[in-house]
Design an enzyme around this catalytic site. Structure first.
Site, mmCIF file in Angstrom:
data_model
loop_
_atom_site.group_PDB
_atom_site.id
_atom_site.type_symbol
_atom_site.label_atom_id
_atom_site.label_comp_id
_atom_site.label_asym_id
_atom_site.label_seq_id
_atom_site.Cartn_x
_atom_site.Cartn_y
_atom_site.Cartn_z
ATOM 1 N N ASP A 293 83.150 66.258 60.704
ATOM 2 C CA ASP A 293 81.986 67.101 60.925
ATOM 3 C C ASP A 293 81.208 67.176 59.608
ATOM 4 O O ASP A 293 81.647 66.655 58.571
ATOM 5 C CB ASP A 293 82.436 68.493 61.421
ATOM 6 C CG ASP A 293 81.330 69.203 62.162
ATOM 7 O OD1 ASP A 293 81.622 70.053 63.018
ATOM 8 O OD2 ASP A 293 80.140 68.906 61.897
ATOM 9 N N GLU A 499 76.330 78.117 65.619
ATOM 10 C CA GLU A 499 77.562 78.131 64.829
ATOM 11 C C GLU A 499 77.868 79.533 64.301
ATOM 12 O O GLU A 499 77.734 80.513 65.044
ATOM 13 C CB GLU A 499 77.492 77.069 63.728
ATOM 14 C CG GLU A 499 77.239 75.665 64.316
ATOM 15 C CD GLU A 499 77.304 74.551 63.304
ATOM 16 O OE1 GLU A 499 76.442 73.671 63.310
ATOM 17 O OE2 GLU A 499 78.251 74.557 62.490
HETATM 18 C C1 GLC Z 1 77.429 70.683 62.704
HETATM 19 C C2 GLC Z 1 78.286 70.856 63.940
HETATM 20 C C3 GLC Z 1 78.464 69.594 64.743
HETATM 21 C C4 GLC Z 1 77.268 68.691 64.568
HETATM 22 C C5 GLC Z 1 77.200 68.274 63.114
HETATM 23 C C6 GLC Z 1 75.969 67.407 62.819
HETATM 24 O O1 GLC Z 1 77.931 71.468 61.658
HETATM 25 O O2 GLC Z 1 79.573 71.432 63.739
HETATM 26 O O3 GLC Z 1 78.644 69.996 66.106
HETATM 27 O O4 GLC Z 1 77.396 67.543 65.397
HETATM 28 O O5 GLC Z 1 77.197 69.383 62.227
HETATM 29 O O6 GLC Z 1 74.799 68.159 62.966
#
Ligand code: GLC
Length: 612
Positions: A293, A499
């Site tokens: 991530d 988030e």
């Molecule tokens: C974010 C998320 C993830 C996403 C990634 C790229 O923090 O946790 O779901 O795909 O970063 O944006």
């Protein structure tokens, strides 16, 4: 000159008639260690240039939430941007194309004018995997309209506590619904051909995209729903609740899997070799690539980036193949090179990662079609997709109260009446009805955030031309009493969030929603439309509202709400989440021994057969 055919390079890997494994081996045999390491890096577009792509052969780029060529960029501008980077990659020594990824989690949500579909919590309430598959196909087309062949979707989290800020990204608290909704993968990537080898990544055609099941594993089970926190669970519960979505995703040929920020029984998933390598790649035989991530490696140790070198060592040896760095590729490459040269990361681990990355790139035809064209630009926000989104809105609405009893239903509402009040902060606000992950990372409270129909627009379109509609965002009770309305529609709910920003321990309806409900529903018959990413505290107000429906986060096609409010379609949605009475009951999920909800999982009144 970069890009000129180098006589020392065997170009067999560029021959699509060759078996994929031959192509992979031929290419890898010619790659330097530096080039292999670079293929394992994913940068945000802001940290890249075509020259960097050429000189370092970086494997992948992404648009993080809101990372766009410019505000309201057109599809053509997106294509030009992606191709600019890609031409850099194609000019590298071996000409390995990069793969560009984006979060298209409810439609192509970074992009102005894209169709924004209801978030996953709403789609779970439809109980319609075939619909969700069609949404996947539409999303793939809109991503390809902008030249992007890779989306970080679906989120197959099983949210077990609505206090979690990402609960709306989860289809349900019930893993069986999440399993069903992995149908979206075949919409995004294309249907697996018969007799295809399970676990091998698949991509069917230029109108399809590489998908990404996320976040592996147990992201929706953290204690008290605290984002990125710790999931305390035994092996049986993990396998029965949070893992089945991954089995189903792999069976459907998902090409990539993203690792969760969260921990499992105290161990960061980004450092969890037993689950990422031994179980996912070993037991489940996943053959695509595993991606971290955003700064997920950094977060292995806190404060973020503390001892990045050790974190990177742990993450790569755990089995992560591609790192969403996303900024400093030089630091990444330098440390990786050192770890390999010091035998801390075995060459076999690097080769496994690069083989997986190349397997996805070859299987999706990226070497044959690296440069996007404009053939799909008209798919962005097309009427067909908006109609599909409107259908999804209709099917996702859950009717929680309809009058004091079945003999005196309030809904469906008559289109022909003297005067209707439409009230509430969320009645005429595109940003609020779309929620997080829309145009920007966090979403925006903005009436005209993007193109679509607000809920008010839909009501105005639906009612009889002689019916007067009065819109007042926060009316006072004297006004409501004085105006002699036939009835009122009150649209209130949560602000956008994404988030951790969405973590919430009280789950009350934010102001001015409660005041609006009190001012209006105390003075005229009222229907409350709740716009939220999850169940909220409603029990104290239930007796004072005449009808109540959950509309979740419907996206750009607010017209779908009016379609059902006025009876053109009946309510069919069923709760994909338990609706609690009070937050101190949480976590509380269907099947729990102590289960005392306000509205149980699966609840949803219908209006089929009720005439208007
Ligand atoms: C974010 C998320 C993830 C996403 C990634 C790229 O923090 O946790 O779901 O795909 O970063 O944006």
């Amino acid at each position: 000159m970069p890009g000129d055919p180098n006589p020392n390079i065997d170009l067999l890997y560029k021959d699509p008639s060759q078996p994929m494994n031959i192509r992979i081996k031929n290419l890898m045999d010619q790659m330097t260690l530096e080039e292999k390491i670079a293929q394992m890096a994913q940068l945000d577009r802001v940290a890249a240039t075509p020259d960097i792509m050429r000189d370092f052969s970086i494997g992948s780029l992404l648009s993080g939430g809101g990372s766009v060529p410019r505000e309201e960029a057109t599809a053509e501008e997106w294509v030009e941007m992606v191709n600019g980077f890609q031409n850099g990659s194609l000019s590298s020594r071996l000409g390995i194309p990069m793969i560009y990824g984006v979060d298209a989690v409810h439609g192509h949500n970074n992009v102005y004018k894209a169709t924004i579909f209801p978030h996953n919590v709403a789609l779970g309430a439809t109980r319609d995997p075939e619909l969700v598959k069609r949404i996947g196909a539409a999303t793939a087309l809109e991503a390809r309209a902008t030249g992007i062949p890779y989306v970080f979707a679906p989120c197959i989290a099983v949210c077990r506590d609505p206090r979690w800020g990402r609960c709306y990204e989860s289809y349900s608290e019930d893993h069986k619904i999440v399993e069903q909704m992995t149908e979206i993968i075949e919409g995004l990537q294309g249907e697996l051909p018969p007799n295809s080898r399970k676990g091998v990544p698949y991509l069917g055609g230029k109108d399809k995209v590489v998908a990404c099941a996320k976040h592996f594993v147990g992201d929706g089970g953290t204690t008290n729903g605290i984002n990125e926190n710790n999931t305390v669970i035994d092996w049986h519960e993990l396998l029965s609740i949070h893992m089945p979505g991954y089995y189903h995703s792999i069976i459907k040929g998902v090409s990539t899997i993203m690792v969760s920020f969260s921990s499992l029984n105290g161990l960061k998933m980004h450092a969890n070799r037993n689950l990422v390598t031994n179980f996912l790649k070993g037991t489940l035989r996943f053959k695509g690539f595993v991606i971290s991530d955003w700064q997920g490696v950094d977060k292995i140790t806190y404060p973020e980036h503390a001892n990045y070198s050790d974190s990177l060592l742990k993450a790569i040896n755990a089995g992560i193949d591609m790192v969403m760095v996303p900024y400093d590729h030089t630091e990444f490459s330098t440390i990786m090179l050192s770890h390999v040269k010091n035998n801390l990361i075995p060459m076999s681990r690097i080769d496994d990662a690069v083989k997986r990355i190349l397997r996805v790139k070859f299987s999706m035809g990226l070497f044959e079609n690296p440069i996007a064209d404009y053939s799909f630009v008209d798919e962005l926000g097309s009427q067909a997709h908006r109609d599909l989104a409107r259908e999804a809105v209709r099917k996702s609405l859950v009717l929680l109260k309809n009058g004091e009893n079945a003999d005196n239903p309030v809904l469906p509402l008559p289109k022909k009446t003297s005067k209707i009040l439409v009230a509430g902060s969320h009645a005429n606000n595109m940003g609020l009805q779309c929620g997080g992950w829309t145009i920007t990372w966090q979403g925006l409270d903005s009436k005209n955030l993007t193109v679509g129909t607000t809920i008010l627009d839909g009501i105005l379109n639906a009612v009889d031309p002689n019916t007067e509609i009065v819109y007042s965002e926060i009316p006072d009770s004297e006004f409501v009493k004085a105006e002699n309305f036939s009835y009122a529609i009150v649209v209130v709910g949560e602000p956008p969030y994404t988030e951790t920003a969405g973590d919430n321990t009280n789950l009350t309806i934010p102001e001015p929603g409660l005041s609006t409900m009190k001012n209006v529903c105390g003075s005229v018959k009222c229907v409350v439309v709740l716009i939220s990413g999850r169940p909220l505290v409603v029990e104290p107000y239930l007796s004072s509202v005449d009808a109540l429906m959950a509309a979740w986060l419907p996206g750009t096609e607010g017209q779908g709400v009016a379609d059902v409010l006025f009876g053109d379609y009946g309510f069919t949605g069923k709760l994909s989440r338990t609706w609690f009475k009070t937050v101190d009951q949480l976590p509380m999920n269907v099947g729990d021994e102590h289960y005392d909800p306000l509205f149980p999982f699966g609840f949803g009144l219908t209006t089929e057969g009720i005439g208007v």
